[in-house]
Design an enzyme around this catalytic site. Structure first.
Site, PDB file in Angstrom:
ATOM      1  CG  HIS A  54      47.006  42.582  38.892  1.00  0.00           C
ATOM      2  ND1 HIS A  54      47.241  43.383  39.994  1.00  0.00           N
ATOM      3  CD2 HIS A  54      45.766  42.906  38.447  1.00  0.00           C
ATOM      4  CE1 HIS A  54      46.181  44.150  40.209  1.00  0.00           C
ATOM      5  NE2 HIS A  54      45.279  43.887  39.287  1.00  0.00           N
ATOM      6  N   GLY A 109      28.860  43.975  35.478  1.00  0.00           N
ATOM      7  CA  GLY A 109      29.868  44.006  34.427  1.00  0.00           C
ATOM      8  C   GLY A 109      29.843  42.749  33.568  1.00  0.00           C
ATOM      9  NE  ARG A 110      31.638  40.794  26.778  1.00  0.00           N
ATOM     10  CZ  ARG A 110      32.731  40.182  26.303  1.00  0.00           C
ATOM     11  NH1 ARG A 110      33.901  40.430  26.875  1.00  0.00           N
ATOM     12  NH2 ARG A 110      32.658  39.348  25.278  1.00  0.00           N
ATOM     13  CB  SER A 120      41.925  45.425  34.602  1.00  0.00           C
ATOM     14  OG  SER A 120      42.316  44.327  35.406  1.00  0.00           O
TER      15      SER A 120
END
Length: 296
Positions: A103, A255-256, A89
């Protein structure tokens, strides 16, 4: 093609993109933060800041797996007991308002019941919309799509128009791009072909960005234009925190947080009931983003 191979290739893609972005920026270098997920897996988050072009950027790789939690089943409507997910990502926030935010992400998801899919997309968020530059961007995306299926661009462009919108503002986030999700054999391509499509899109990313950046990176900037950039960044924050599926998946899957929220800009502004003059470049941009556009 197994999930381990896909994960390895996505990690290599991350490193390739970072090398190219360092070349394009010309001064800044990426730093890497490795992290582990308690339930299984982890990732490598690479960030860049205060460059000649990029004020803040991130290229994140993750490879996570483990039990499908009840929250994931409810929020993400998953039907399985264990999952595996990997992907790359990217979000880049430039320091010049005449260069757009960009993005991209590509990802792979697999359940223990044999269900799998690929997803991803790329979109452009100019602070000031220039229609001809948007056309260049869409031409690049169509070229990548047409290598695999000539119906992809039209399908995925429409999907992006629907996805990259801010309903509570009645605006699009930017000039769109392509978006796809749950791609599997139903799309007439086998697993390896779909994977190659994702890799091709990722490998094209730095060159697509370079073309857009070169059109605006050397333009002079006023204080008013910098403030407008921060208003536009505020819209970006609203979308990512309220509507973005990737953000929701990352948070609901444990997730982080730092890596999930790396997409947010270093600075953003909101002003109550701000309405630029409709004839100004700022007003014209908002009018443009409230309409649907065909680029090709």
């Amino acid at each position: 093609m197994n999930k381990e191979t896909i994960g390895q290739e996505f990690r290599a893609l991350q490193l390739f993109i970072c090398n190219e972005l360092e070349r394009i920026d010309g001064t800044a270098k990426f730093s890497e933060d490795a992290w582990d997920r308690l339930e299984g897996g982890g990732g490598k988050t690479r960030t860049i800041r205060n460059g000649s072009l990029i004020e803040k950027g991130g290229v994140a790789f993750s490879e996570v797996y483990g039990p499908v939690s009840e929250e994931m089943k409810t929020q993400l409507k998953l039907d399985g007991n264990h999952f595996y997910a990997t992907g790359v990502s990217i979000v880049l926030h430039p320091n010049n308002p005449h260069v757009p935010i960009i993005h991209m992400n590509v990802r792979y998801f697999e359940l223990d019941n044999g269900i799998y899919w690929f997803g991803g997309g790329i979109d452009l968020t100019p602070h000031y919309v220039i229609h001809d530059q948007a056309i260049l961007f869409h031409k690049q995306l169509r070229t990548v799509c047409n290598k695999y299926d000539e119906s992809f661009y039209a399908k995925f462009k429409e999907w992006a128009d629907e996805y990259f919108s801010i309903p509570h503002r009645a605006e699009t986030r930017g000039v769109g791009g392509i978006f796809f999700d749950h791609l599997n054999n139903h799309f007439q391509l086998n697993k390896e072909q779909l994977f190659r499509f994702c890799l091709d899109l990722g490998e094209s990313f730095p060159f697509i960005y370079e073309e857009q950046a070169d059109l605006g990176r050397n333009k002079l900037v006023t204080a008013a234009e910098k403030q407008w950039m921060n208003y536009r960044r505020g819209r970006y924050v609203e979308f990512n925190l309220v509507h973005d599926r990737g953000t929701k998946f990352g948070l609901f899957s444990g997730g982080r947080t730092e890596s999930i929220l790396m997409s947010l800009p270093p600075l953003a502004e909101w002003e109550y009931n701000y309405k630029p003059d409709v004839n100004s470049l700022e007003g014209q941009t908002l009018t443009y983003l409230s309409q649907k556009h065909t680029y090709l």
